[in-house]
Design a protein around this motif. Structure first.
Motif, PDB file in Angstrom:
ATOM      1  N   HIS A 138      13.654  89.984  15.013  1.00  0.00           N
ATOM      2  CA  HIS A 138      13.885  89.833  13.568  1.00  0.00           C
ATOM      3  C   HIS A 138      14.463  88.461  13.199  1.00  0.00           C
ATOM      4  O   HIS A 138      14.002  87.841  12.226  1.00  0.00           O
ATOM      5  N   HIS A 141      11.591  85.780  13.302  1.00  0.00           N
ATOM      6  CA  HIS A 141      10.640  85.887  12.199  1.00  0.00           C
ATOM      7  C   HIS A 141      11.292  85.603  10.848  1.00  0.00           C
ATOM      8  O   HIS A 141      10.631  85.089   9.933  1.00  0.00           O
ATOM      9  N   ALA A 142      12.571  85.900  10.720  1.00  0.00           N
ATOM     10  CA  ALA A 142      13.273  85.526   9.494  1.00  0.00           C
ATOM     11  C   ALA A 142      13.320  84.007   9.355  1.00  0.00           C
ATOM     12  O   ALA A 142      13.111  83.455   8.262  1.00  0.00           O
ATOM     13  N   GLY A 145       9.656  82.764   8.597  1.00  0.00           N
ATOM     14  CA  GLY A 145       9.321  83.034   7.208  1.00  0.00           C
ATOM     15  C   GLY A 145      10.065  82.120   6.251  1.00  0.00           C
ATOM     16  O   GLY A 145       9.509  81.652   5.247  1.00  0.00           O
ATOM     17  N   LEU A 148       8.487  78.605   6.228  1.00  0.00           N
ATOM     18  CA  LEU A 148       7.205  78.595   5.516  1.00  0.00           C
ATOM     19  C   LEU A 148       7.406  78.719   4.005  1.00  0.00           C
ATOM     20  O   LEU A 148       6.702  78.080   3.223  1.00  0.00           O
ATOM     21  N   ARG A 149       8.379  79.518   3.582  1.00  0.00           N
ATOM     22  CA  ARG A 149       8.665  79.621   2.148  1.00  0.00           C
ATOM     23  C   ARG A 149       9.178  78.294   1.599  1.00  0.00           C
ATOM     24  O   ARG A 149       8.793  77.871   0.498  1.00  0.00           O
ATOM     25  N   SER A 158       1.730  76.016   2.539  1.00  0.00           N
ATOM     26  CA  SER A 158       2.338  75.932   3.864  1.00  0.00           C
ATOM     27  C   SER A 158       1.243  76.016   4.910  1.00  0.00           C
ATOM     28  O   SER A 158       0.221  76.676   4.709  1.00  0.00           O
ATOM     29  N   THR A 227      -0.308  87.690  10.254  1.00  0.00           N
ATOM     30  CA  THR A 227       0.761  87.978   9.299  1.00  0.00           C
ATOM     31  C   THR A 227       1.027  86.833   8.345  1.00  0.00           C
ATOM     32  O   THR A 227       1.229  87.046   7.135  1.00  0.00           O
ATOM     33  N   TYR A 228       1.021  85.617   8.851  1.00  0.00           N
ATOM     34  CA  TYR A 228       1.432  84.473   8.038  1.00  0.00           C
ATOM     35  C   TYR A 228       0.273  83.693   7.430  1.00  0.00           C
ATOM     36  O   TYR A 228       0.507  82.797   6.610  1.00  0.00           O
ATOM     37  N   GLN A 235      -1.223  79.808   1.972  1.00  0.00           N
ATOM     38  CA  GLN A 235      -0.473  80.006   3.217  1.00  0.00           C
ATOM     39  C   GLN A 235      -1.474  80.040   4.372  1.00  0.00           C
ATOM     40  O   GLN A 235      -2.244  80.987   4.499  1.00  0.00           O
TER      41      GLN A 235
END
Length: 286
Positions: A138, A141-142, A145, A148-149, A158, A227-228, A235
């Motif tokens: 977690h 990936h946090a 993420g 990328l944000r 991104s 996922t991304y 994205q």
């Protein structure tokens, strides 16, 4: 034993929407994990993307961050969904239908390393599996993420370059004329994870550096790319697989005599990829 899941090298000034990430180059094999395994110190590293974090370490010099995992893939696979628990390894894990990755022992907590070598003598508790996921999966990936944000907020788009390596044998059996085997495999899940503009630019960066490139075979991208990568939202995600024989002795898991030259070549590639999206190119899906 470190409890850190990842490290980030940030540029002095972020000038690119590209984020480089290496989820499988972690090499923190703590003593508890090694004692729980039936493999020796070399065998357990066989599925590691050794040195990939170092190969991409110059990304911040080109205005793009580099995120890399610290824990090894044999301990926890960050390129799998948290639900991909292997009932053959994890106590109380329930079968979730046909999943070839889990069936082959390559779930989020791997049961085997390369060539199907078992990692453990018996099973792991669900509590241990969840501890690894909560402590390392977690947070990684946090962080990914979040990077990328930030890129999308700043640049309107991104581009994730998911950095991996592959055994030479993965491409050695591919049909090709002598001397023409691919050295780089790019995966965008057959166009669903990145726009054609982005994929073309990434491929051109490697080709212009003199490397032989193919797309989506034998690797099209896994959980991270799926996922991304949302090209319709600006994205983009591209998985990069490098032939390990280009820069390392695969049997000994150590750099070979070409390592520094290949790293210098790869710096040129990184510099070109980091330009993607920085010139206000229309990167949305077509």
């Amino acid at each position: 034993m470190t409890q850190r899941a990842f490290s980030v090298i940030s540029p002095q000034e972020t000038t690119s929407p590209v984020v480089f990430a290496s989820p499988h180059s972690g090499s923190d094999y703590d003593s508890d994990f090694l004692q729980a395994s039936i493999l020796d110190g070399l065998q357990i590293r066989s599925s590691e993307d050794a040195f990939v974090d170092y190969l991409f370490a110059e990304a911040p010099r080109f205005g793009a961050p580099l995120l890399y995992a610290l824990k090894p893939r044999a301990f926890l696979d960050l390129n799998r969904a948290v639900e991909e628990l292997d009932p053959a390894l994890i106590e109380e894990a329930r079968p979730r239908g046909l999943n070839p990755r889990i069936a082959s022992g390559l779930g989020v907590i791997p049961r085997v390393v390369a060539n199907g070598q078992a990692i453990y003598r018996g099973k792991l508790s669900m509590q241990e599996a969840q501890r690894r996921i909560d402590t390392f999966w977690h947070p990684y990936h946090a962080a990914l993420g979040g990077l990328l944000r930030q890129a999308q907020q700043r640049f309107g788009q991104s581009v994730l370059i998911d950095c991996h390596s592959m055994p030479h044998e993965a491409v050695a059996s591919m049909p090709a004329r002598p001397g023409a085997l691919p050295e780089v495999v790019l995966g965008d899940r057959f166009g669903s994870a990145a726009s054609a503009v982005v994929m073309d630019r990434v491929e051109a960066a490697f080709v212009d550096a003199g490397l032989r490139v193919v797309r989506n075979a034998p690797f099209a991208g896994a959980y991270i790319t799926q996922t991304y990568g949302r090209p319709s939202r600006g994205q983009h995600a591209v998985q990069v697989e490098l032939d390990r024989s280009l820069y390392m002795d695969e049997a000994a898991i150590r750099p070979n005599s070409d390592f520094q030259a290949f790293k210098a070549l790869l710096n040129e590639v990184i510099g070109e990829i980091a330009k993607i999206g920085a010139e206000d190119l229309p990167l949305a899906a077509e």
